[in-house]
Design an enzyme around this catalytic site. Structure first.
Site, PDB file in Angstrom:
ATOM      1  N   GLY A   1      60.053  60.264  31.498  1.00 31.16           N
ATOM      2  CA  GLY A   1      60.090  61.734  31.457  1.00 31.16           C
ATOM      3  C   GLY A   1      58.966  62.393  32.271  1.00 31.16           C
ATOM      4  O   GLY A   1      59.111  63.508  32.634  1.00 31.16           O
TER       5      GLY A   1
ATOM      6  N   GLU B   1      61.514  63.563  34.909  1.00 29.28           N
ATOM      7  CA  GLU B   1      62.235  64.629  34.346  1.00 29.28           C
ATOM      8  C   GLU B   1      61.286  65.687  34.322  1.00 29.28           C
ATOM      9  O   GLU B   1      61.958  66.949  34.413  1.00 29.28           O
ATOM     10  CB  GLU B   1      62.676  64.028  32.722  1.00 29.28           C
TER      11      GLU B   1
ATOM     12  N   GLU C   1      64.149  53.871  31.630  1.00 27.14           N
ATOM     13  CA  GLU C   1      64.357  54.000  30.336  1.00 27.14           C
ATOM     14  C   GLU C   1      65.080  52.740  29.892  1.00 27.14           C
ATOM     15  O   GLU C   1      64.900  52.196  28.857  1.00 27.14           O
ATOM     16  CB  GLU C   1      64.817  55.282  29.620  1.00 27.14           C
TER      17      GLU C   1
ATOM     18  N   ALA D   1      57.329  59.216  28.801  1.00 28.61           N
ATOM     19  CA  ALA D   1      56.664  59.707  27.579  1.00 28.61           C
ATOM     20  C   ALA D   1      55.771  58.224  27.089  1.00 28.61           C
ATOM     21  O   ALA D   1      56.317  57.447  27.598  1.00 28.61           O
ATOM     22  CB  ALA D   1      58.050  59.867  26.538  1.00 28.61           C
TER      23      ALA D   1
HETATM   24  N1  DAK Z   1      53.622  55.045  27.787  1.00 28.46           N
HETATM   25  C1  DAK Z   1      52.401  54.505  26.977  1.00 28.46           C
HETATM   26  N2  DAK Z   1      51.572  53.742  27.712  1.00 28.46           N
HETATM   27  C2  DAK Z   1      51.807  53.533  29.151  1.00 28.46           C
HETATM   28  C3  DAK Z   1      52.898  53.976  29.809  1.00 28.46           C
HETATM   29  C4  DAK Z   1      54.109  54.893  28.922  1.00 28.46           C
HETATM   30  N3  DAK Z   1      54.927  55.510  29.545  1.00 28.46           N
HETATM   31  N4  DAK Z   1      52.896  53.576  31.119  1.00 28.46           N
HETATM   32  C5  DAK Z   1      51.704  53.058  30.984  1.00 28.46           C
HETATM   33  N5  DAK Z   1      51.050  52.921  30.081  1.00 28.46           N
HETATM   34  C6  DAK Z   1      49.769  52.551  29.752  1.00 28.46           C
HETATM   35  C7  DAK Z   1      49.842  50.905  29.768  1.00 28.46           C
HETATM   36  O1  DAK Z   1      50.516  50.345  28.694  1.00 28.46           O
HETATM   37  C8  DAK Z   1      48.387  50.318  30.189  1.00 28.46           C
HETATM   38  O2  DAK Z   1      47.876  50.564  29.145  1.00 28.46           O
HETATM   39  P1  DAK Z   1      46.689  49.303  28.294  1.00 28.46           P
HETATM   40  O3  DAK Z   1      47.918  48.211  28.258  1.00 28.46           O
HETATM   41  O4  DAK Z   1      45.833  49.090  29.641  1.00 28.46           O
HETATM   42  O5  DAK Z   1      46.195  49.779  27.424  1.00 28.46           O
HETATM   43  C9  DAK Z   1      48.101  51.367  31.319  1.00 28.46           C
HETATM   44  O6  DAK Z   1      49.056  52.644  30.987  1.00 28.46           O
HETATM   45  C10 DAK Z   1      48.087  50.919  32.760  1.00 28.46           C
HETATM   46  O7  DAK Z   1      49.545  50.325  32.773  1.00 28.46           O
HETATM   47  P2  DAK Z   1      49.802  48.998  33.169  1.00 28.46           P
HETATM   48  O8  DAK Z   1      48.855  48.034  33.264  1.00 28.46           O
HETATM   49  O9  DAK Z   1      51.210  48.681  32.994  1.00 28.46           O
HETATM   50  O10 DAK Z   1      49.792  49.493  35.147  1.00 28.46           O
HETATM   51  P3  DAK Z   1      50.675  48.665  36.329  1.00 28.46           P
HETATM   52  O11 DAK Z   1      50.162  49.458  37.238  1.00 28.46           O
HETATM   53  O12 DAK Z   1      50.704  47.154  35.911  1.00 28.46           O
HETATM   54  O13 DAK Z   1      52.168  49.293  35.945  1.00 28.46           O
HETATM   55  C11 DAK Z   1      53.983  50.769  35.542  1.00 28.46           C
HETATM   56  C12 DAK Z   1      52.521  50.396  36.128  1.00 28.46           C
HETATM   57  C13 DAK Z   1      54.212  52.583  35.778  1.00 28.46           C
HETATM   58  C14 DAK Z   1      55.243  50.133  36.356  1.00 28.46           C
HETATM   59  C15 DAK Z   1      53.906  50.272  34.067  1.00 28.46           C
HETATM   60  O14 DAK Z   1      52.964  50.809  33.595  1.00 28.46           O
HETATM   61  C16 DAK Z   1      55.282  50.996  33.449  1.00 28.46           C
HETATM   62  O15 DAK Z   1      56.587  50.263  33.680  1.00 28.46           O
HETATM   63  N6  DAK Z   1      55.050  51.874  32.627  1.00 28.46           N
HETATM   64  C17 DAK Z   1      56.394  52.501  31.737  1.00 28.46           C
HETATM   65  C18 DAK Z   1      57.178  53.386  32.463  1.00 28.46           C
HETATM   66  C19 DAK Z   1      58.467  53.717  31.672  1.00 28.46           C
HETATM   67  O16 DAK Z   1      58.946  52.860  31.023  1.00 28.46           O
HETATM   68  N7  DAK Z   1      58.583  54.941  31.396  1.00 28.46           N
HETATM   69  C20 DAK Z   1      59.588  55.627  30.760  1.00 28.46           C
HETATM   70  C21 DAK Z   1      59.280  55.692  29.381  1.00 28.46           C
HETATM   71  S1  DAK Z   1      60.442  56.438  28.156  1.00 28.46           S
HETATM   72  C22 DAK Z   1      62.750  63.435  25.425  1.00 28.46           C
HETATM   73  C23 DAK Z   1      61.483  63.696  26.392  1.00 28.46           C
HETATM   74  C24 DAK Z   1      61.231  62.665  27.105  1.00 28.46           C
HETATM   75  C25 DAK Z   1      61.642  61.187  26.954  1.00 28.46           C
HETATM   76  C26 DAK Z   1      62.619  61.231  26.222  1.00 28.46           C
HETATM   77  C27 DAK Z   1      63.337  62.133  25.336  1.00 28.46           C
HETATM   78  N8  DAK Z   1      63.229  64.583  24.804  1.00 28.46           N
HETATM   79  C28 DAK Z   1      62.928  65.859  25.135  1.00 28.46           C
HETATM   80  C29 DAK Z   1      64.387  64.203  23.836  1.00 28.46           C
HETATM   81  C30 DAK Z   1      60.758  60.350  27.914  1.00 28.46           C
HETATM   82  C31 DAK Z   1      61.074  59.063  27.681  1.00 28.46           C
HETATM   83  C32 DAK Z   1      60.440  58.195  28.430  1.00 28.46           C
HETATM   84  O17 DAK Z   1      59.581  58.455  29.480  1.00 28.46           O
END
Ligand code: DAK
Length: 259
Positions: free
Chosen positions: A110, A113, A133, A67
């Site tokens: 997400g 998921e 997360e 997400a």
């Molecule tokens: N959200 C927003 N932006 C994201 C992102 C994300 N999840 N993942 C990556 N980006 C963006 C980065 O901010 C970056 O943008 P700029 O800084 O260039 O503007 C760009 O994508 C490229 O990312 P990186 O520079 O970080 O790229 P790397 O190759 O160095 O790293 C990475 C890739 C995937 C390891 C890293 O980006 C990362 O750790 N991303 C976050 C992964 C994460 O924590 N995902 C979980 C998010 S929480 C629900 C429904 C859904 C959910 C919850 C409830 N309900 C139905 C109730 C879901 C929650 C989640 O998914």
């Protein structure tokens, strides 16, 4: 439908449709607009008789990195509760046609998921799955704590969810999360091949079979067996059942019309 963050590619000749998540710069982070577009696309394709199987894919680098953290970061619990923005996810679960996730690169949070909401997963060798997360102070909220243990068992689900570590495609295959792992050059073709195989079957039988398999995770065994049996009986009301069994007896390929 005018979609900006997804690309819909119907392939009516094959009776399938592809939905490509298309926010490449953000690694296909699932913001609200993208999720709404995805929901509308699935609703439309589910109602379209020309389509029997749907494939959701991203790009080589990312299926979806979760997400959109930037969009969520400042929300309060009350904001979330009031707008219930995430209820779009329930709609995806309601899609009657089979959905195949074709995954390359990151499928995180997400994104993972979303894969779990799909019915099958074809992964490229570069795919990585994870529920990170915990590393940003929250936990899975779109089914991860429920569907992941059902898919891979408690031990691996706990480890993935409590450490936030990613697993690679081969590990995902080993623990039963994905159907197959293939080189990145062919993962989408492989998903299409699988989709075509399913699209050649009776769509009504496929729909009821999908519905019945999902009950395995939602109902007690006896009720689910009863549900299965009723669906089985119901298929004898279809022309496709007559065609399928006649074709077997006549040693020819059945031509299923979805009636
Ligand atoms: N959200 C927003 N932006 C994201 C992102 C994300 N999840 N993942 C990556 N980006 C963006 C980065 O901010 C970056 O943008 P700029 O800084 O260039 O503007 C760009 O994508 C490229 O990312 P990186 O520079 O970080 O790229 P790397 O190759 O160095 O790293 C990475 C890739 C995937 C390891 C890293 O980006 C990362 O750790 N991303 C976050 C992964 C994460 O924590 N995902 C979980 C998010 S929480 C629900 C429904 C859904 C959910 C919850 C409830 N309900 C139905 C109730 C879901 C929650 C989640 O998914």
């Amino acid at each position: 439908m005018d979609a900006e963050l997804i690309i819909i590619e119907p392939r009516f000749a094959d009776k399938i449709a592809l939905i490509k998540l298309n926010r490449p710069k953000e690694l296909n982070a699932l913001n609200l607009q993208l999720m709404l577009e995805l929901k509308s696309a699935l609703t439309e394709l589910d109602a379209n008789n020309e389509v029997r199987v749907i494939i959701i894919t991203g790009n080589e680098k990312a299926f979806a990195a979760g997400a959109d953290i930037k969009q969520m970061a400042d929300q309060s619990a009350i904001d979330m509760l009031r707008t219930d923005q995430f209820s779009t996810w329930d709609q995806i679960r309601k899609t009657k046609k089979p959905i195949i996730a074709a995954v390359s690169g990151f499928a995180l949070g997400g994104g993972c998921e979303l894969c779990l909401l799909c019915d099958m997963i074809v992964a490229s060798e570069t795919a990585q799955f994870g529920q990170p997360e915990i590393k940003i102070g929250v936990m899975p909220g779109a089914g991860g704590t429920q569907r992941l243990p059902r898919a891979v068992g408690k031990a691996m689900a706990m480890e993935m969810i409590l450490t936030g570590q990613f697993i690679d495609a081969n590990e995902a295959y080993r623990i039963g999360l994905v159907n197959k792992v293939v080189p990145v050059e062919i993962y989408l073709n492989e998903a299409v091949r699988l989709a075509r195989q399913i699209a050649a079957q009776s769509p009504i039988a496929v729909q009821l079979a999908k519905e019945s398999v999902l009950k395995a995770f939602e109902m007690p065994l006896q009720e689910a067996l009863y549900f299965e049996r009723k669906n089985f009986y119901m298929l004898f009301a279809t022309e496709d059942q007559k065609e399928g069994m006649a074709a077997f007896v006549e040693k020819r390929t059945p031509d299923f019309k979805g009636k």
